[in-house]
Design a protein around this motif. Structure first.
Motif, mmCIF file in Angstrom:
data_model
loop_
_atom_site.group_PDB
_atom_site.id
_atom_site.type_symbol
_atom_site.label_atom_id
_atom_site.label_comp_id
_atom_site.label_asym_id
_atom_site.label_seq_id
_atom_site.Cartn_x
_atom_site.Cartn_y
_atom_site.Cartn_z
ATOM 1 N N TYR A 20 -12.870 4.912 -0.864
ATOM 2 C CA TYR A 20 -11.892 5.133 -1.934
ATOM 3 C C TYR A 20 -12.301 6.255 -2.895
ATOM 4 C CZ TYR A 20 -8.752 4.231 -5.836
ATOM 5 O OH TYR A 20 -7.841 4.370 -6.846
ATOM 6 N N GLU A 77 -4.921 6.674 -1.124
ATOM 7 C CA GLU A 77 -4.799 5.212 -1.109
ATOM 8 C C GLU A 77 -4.778 4.687 0.332
ATOM 9 O OE1 GLU A 77 -4.405 3.231 -3.951
ATOM 10 O OE2 GLU A 77 -4.621 4.991 -5.236
ATOM 11 N N LYS A 120 -10.694 10.152 -2.972
ATOM 12 C CA LYS A 120 -10.105 10.607 -4.244
ATOM 13 C C LYS A 120 -10.781 11.901 -4.709
ATOM 14 C CE LYS A 120 -7.150 7.391 -5.820
ATOM 15 N NZ LYS A 120 -5.779 7.665 -6.244
ATOM 16 N N ILE A 177 0.850 -1.191 0.000
ATOM 17 C CA ILE A 177 0.000 0.000 0.000
ATOM 18 C C ILE A 177 0.886 1.241 0.000
ATOM 19 C CG2 ILE A 177 -1.719 1.315 1.303
ATOM 20 C CD1 ILE A 177 -2.650 -1.408 2.454
#
Length: 147
Positions: free
Chosen positions: A111, A83, A115, A76
């Motif tokens: 997610y 992320e 973003k 990761i």
């Protein structure tokens, strides 16, 4: 198809994937492996009342073992918050909800939202937005259902 039918019985899609991979790793490369596993799953439906008698916290040791197998966490990109935050929420929520599927759902929601807040919404595919929307709708429906 297994994921779709499994979702009708409120099972996680991860289960269908894991069962499929397990069969392939054991040498089952034909459709007969899937048919036999499917028949065994149908047989297991008769044991649901017994399994429902097991309290949710009894599955915690299994989740701890899954957590111990976190070798992929090093992949990761922790320095990229778009992320890292969804990954962290996924990892953190699995044991708190006693459900791998719930943890993944929260990660799928987080997610695209993270973003978008960072101005990177265009990096998220339409499919991911749709899946996140489905999970949000599921959580809303489940909340309304239990009120």
């Amino acid at each position: 198809m297994a994921t779709t039918v499994g979702s009708l019985f409120e099972t996680s899609s991860v289960t269908a994937y894991v069962e499929s991979i397990s069969g392939v790793l054991e040498g089952g490369r034909t459709g007969s492996t899937a048919v036999i596993v499917g028949l065994l799953f149908l047989l297991s439906l008769f044991f649901i009342p017994i399994f429902q008698a097991i309290p949710a916290f009894a599955t915690t040791p299994t989740l701890v073992i899954v957590g111990a197998m976190m070798s992929q966490v090093k992949e990761i990109r922790w320095n990229d918050l778009s992320e890292a935050i969804p990954a962290f929420l996924t990892i953190f929520m699995i044991p708190l909800t006693y459900s791998i599927a719930e943890g993944l759902a929260i990660g799928f929601i987080a997610y695209p939202v993270v973003k978008a807040f960072q101005g990177k919404g265009q990096e998220v595919s339409l499919d991911t937005w749709v899946i996140a929307g489905v999970f949000v709708a599921r959580f809303v429906f489940m909340t309304l259902r239990f009120q």
